[in-house]
Scaffold this active site. Structure first.
Site, mmCIF file in Angstrom:
data_model
loop_
_atom_site.group_PDB
_atom_site.id
_atom_site.type_symbol
_atom_site.label_atom_id
_atom_site.label_comp_id
_atom_site.label_asym_id
_atom_site.label_seq_id
_atom_site.Cartn_x
_atom_site.Cartn_y
_atom_site.Cartn_z
ATOM 1 N N GLY A 218 5.716 -46.795 -34.983
ATOM 2 C CA GLY A 218 6.428 -47.948 -34.425
ATOM 3 C C GLY A 218 5.712 -49.203 -34.843
ATOM 4 N N VAL B 75 -0.432 -62.315 -36.826
ATOM 5 C CA VAL B 75 -1.077 -62.583 -38.106
ATOM 6 C C VAL B 75 -1.581 -64.025 -38.187
ATOM 7 C CG1 VAL B 75 -0.626 -62.807 -40.595
ATOM 8 C CG2 VAL B 75 0.131 -60.768 -39.360
ATOM 9 N N THR C 91 5.201 -60.663 -44.682
ATOM 10 C CA THR C 91 5.633 -59.605 -45.602
ATOM 11 C C THR C 91 7.053 -59.932 -46.039
ATOM 12 O OG1 THR C 91 4.243 -58.047 -44.412
ATOM 13 C CG2 THR C 91 5.958 -57.105 -45.819
ATOM 14 N N LYS D 224 10.028 -51.726 -40.033
ATOM 15 C CA LYS D 224 10.807 -52.732 -40.779
ATOM 16 C C LYS D 224 10.479 -52.714 -42.270
ATOM 17 C CE LYS D 224 8.113 -56.970 -40.347
ATOM 18 N NZ LYS D 224 7.854 -57.117 -41.777
ATOM 19 N N LYS E 98 1.066 -48.712 -29.952
ATOM 20 C CA LYS E 98 -0.196 -47.994 -30.163
ATOM 21 C C LYS E 98 -1.247 -48.612 -29.248
ATOM 22 C CE LYS E 98 -2.324 -50.605 -33.865
ATOM 23 N NZ LYS E 98 -3.072 -50.484 -35.088
ATOM 24 N N CYS F 100 5.462 -53.396 -38.191
ATOM 25 C CA CYS F 100 5.383 -53.300 -39.663
ATOM 26 C C CYS F 100 6.100 -52.098 -40.256
ATOM 27 C CB CYS F 100 3.926 -53.319 -40.097
ATOM 28 S SG CYS F 100 3.165 -54.910 -39.779
#
Ligand code: NAD
Length: 475
Positions: A297, A43, A158, A303, A362, A300
């Site tokens: 998975g 991020v 987050t 969790k 992914k 993000c």
């Protein structure tokens, strides 16, 4: 020549000079603000590079900060520590434009910053709640070293609902008394693999803050988005924090839902591809996130589901839909393994050679956090299976977890003399394999396509025993 105020008072040359000087200095201050970003991960680095692209050296300078000295050294040497399409070029271009720098010297840069983003990790603790220790570490640095008045702190990490408010209290108690701190929750919605596109083309900008001042800061920061008419939603701090969790948890529920429907299709003979298409046409449902697979998975959803459940528990609120999505996901993660066992009915897996294609959680990323490949590999290792793995980007990360499995240079090499093939990640290159050649070089014929990337009939005609998720297996 004489100048007059609105009330008719004469403005002297001295007054005029002072006014012009003040105007000039405030404009030049506005013209070159310093932004720092604490936490240079997926991020932080993408945010830094995209902000740099959006602005000019006259408006902002951006410094990405990290406690990981090795990461900063790499970035300063032009090496991008993560794989994200287009990021390397974007970073290089903006370093050359003198828009973007990297530093490990966090206190000094923080002291020079008008705007400070916090983008540190917020992993899950053993009890499922959010580990905010990295966040408070960053906040402590800001409290001790911020030196610009006002200092705007933008929360990209987050964070559990209520943290923004706690951050204001913390900064007011521990920061320099002559500094006004403005805290904004500006949650991030980028997806790894398309992070630059997502950041440059957001669906919405959420600005959670109880201070009016922050609106002008955010409008300046995100000026290009105003021109593109991207919706800006101004909310309270806690609403912005809740939006982030509510969005991610909704997606988690949607994935678990379609996975369960796919599992039902496996029993009834219906085809999940048609079912997803059929329900996705309904605008109330929407077509995205309706592909079944080996469970969600990444950094993000796993969790953030647990984080929201922990927050709800704190407030004695039940979130049954989310708890169910988590439970379904745990079950789904080993679905490819269970299907694999069906291929060898009656035969133990021990001493078999199994190929695992795809290790990243992914496609489009090297991130293996909570990747479904992990529990599957663990299970195979328990059965003393010999594993040959291949992933276009994530092998060096996976080697840190499983140093003793065989990593191959291609899907072809990984499939040679293998008894079965598991496709865990839907990398585009896996969709274009010469499956006839793969089949010829395998010892066995089993394929578990956990992403439904292949047509079952085509693979059946090549001699494979094909199993997808929720698609009828040709007999
Ligand atoms: P990351 O693990 O890739 O990066 C975090 C970085 O912060 C690391 O480089 C770490 O060394 C650094 N760091 C930790 N403590 C620090 C400190 N005190 N000072 C300076 N640096 C520090 O994490 P990420 O994936 O970029 O996620 C960051 C946050 O953004 C998390 O809260 C995450 O939930 C959220 N988020 C992530 C994504 C995503 O797709 N990765 C998307 C949206 C939101």
């Amino acid at each position: 020549m004489l100048f007059f105020t609105k009330k008719g008072k004469i403005i002297t040359k001295k007054h005029l000079f002072v006014t012009l000087f003040l105007l000039y200095s405030s404009l030049s201050l506005l013209a070159s603000q310093h932004i720092s970003i604490i936490g240079t991960g997926y991020v932080g680095l993408v945010t830094g590079a995209c902000l740099a692209k959006m602005h000019t050296p006259k408006s902002f300078h951006i410094t990405c900060l990290d406690i990981d000295q090795n990461k900063i050294q790499k970035l300063n040497a032009g090496i991008i520590p993560i794989f994200e399409p287009g990021l390397s070029e974007l970073v290089t271009r903006n370093v050359q434009r003198n828009m973007l720098t990297f530093s490990h010297n966090i206190p000094i840069i923080v002291s020079q910053s008008d705007i400070i983003f916090i983008a540190v990790g917020t992993p899950t603790k053993q009890d499922g709640s959010v580990d905010v220790s990295y966040f408070y570490n960053a906040l402590e640095t800001i409290a001790h070293h911020a030196n610009k008045n006002p200092t705007t702190v933008i929360l990209k990490s987050t964070l559990p609902i209520g943290t923004g408010q706690k951050a204001i209290t913390y900064l007011n108690e521990h920061g320099k008394k002559d500094i006004t701190f403005h805290v904004i929750s500006n949650p991030e919605f980028l997806r790894e693999g398309t992070a630059i596109f997502d950041t440059m083309n957001p669906d919405r900008i959420i600005i959670g803050s109880d201070s009016e001042h922050t609106r002008s800061v955010m409008k300046r920061l995100y000026k290009p988005f105003i021109k593109q008419s991207i919706p800006f939603l101004y909310t309270s701090l806690s609403s912005a924090e809740t939006i982030k969790y509510a969005a991610n948890n909704f997606l988690a529920i949607k994935i678990s839902y379609i996975n369960e429907i796919a599992n039902l299709c496996d029993k009834t003979g219906a085809n999940i591809k048609d079912v997803s298409k059929g329900i996705g046409y309904d605008p109330r449902i929407g077509a995205s996130f309706l592909k079944p697979g080996p469970g969600f998975g990444g950094s993000c959803l796993p969790k953030d589901t647990l984080g929201l459940l922990a927050k709800a528990k704190e407030h004695n609120v039940s979130l049954n839909t989310i708890a169910a999505a988590v439970k379904t996901n745990q079950h789904q993660k080993l679905m490819p393994y269970r299907k694999l066992k069906k291929c060898f009915t009656g035969e133990p897996l021990t001493n078999k050679t199994i190929t695992v294609l795809g290790l990243a959680f992914k496609a489009g990323t090297d991130d293996i956090r909570y990747s479904s490949a992990i529990p599957i590999i663990e299970k195979l290792l328990q059965k003393q299976v010999s594993i040959k793995a291949y992933d276009p980007q994530a092998m060096s990360e996976m080697k840190k977890l499983f140093p003793n499995i065989t990593y191959c240079n291609s899907a072809y090499e990984a499939s040679e003399e293998s008894n079965a093939l598991l496709i865990i990640t839907d990398w585009p290159e896996f969709k274009m394999l010469d499956m006839a050649s793969i089949k010829n070089h395998m010892h066995g014929n089993c394929i578990v396509d956990a992403r439904n990337i292949y047509d079952p009939c085509t693979l059946h005609s090549l001699g494979f025993h094909y199993m997808g998720i929720g698609v009828p297996s040709p007999s």
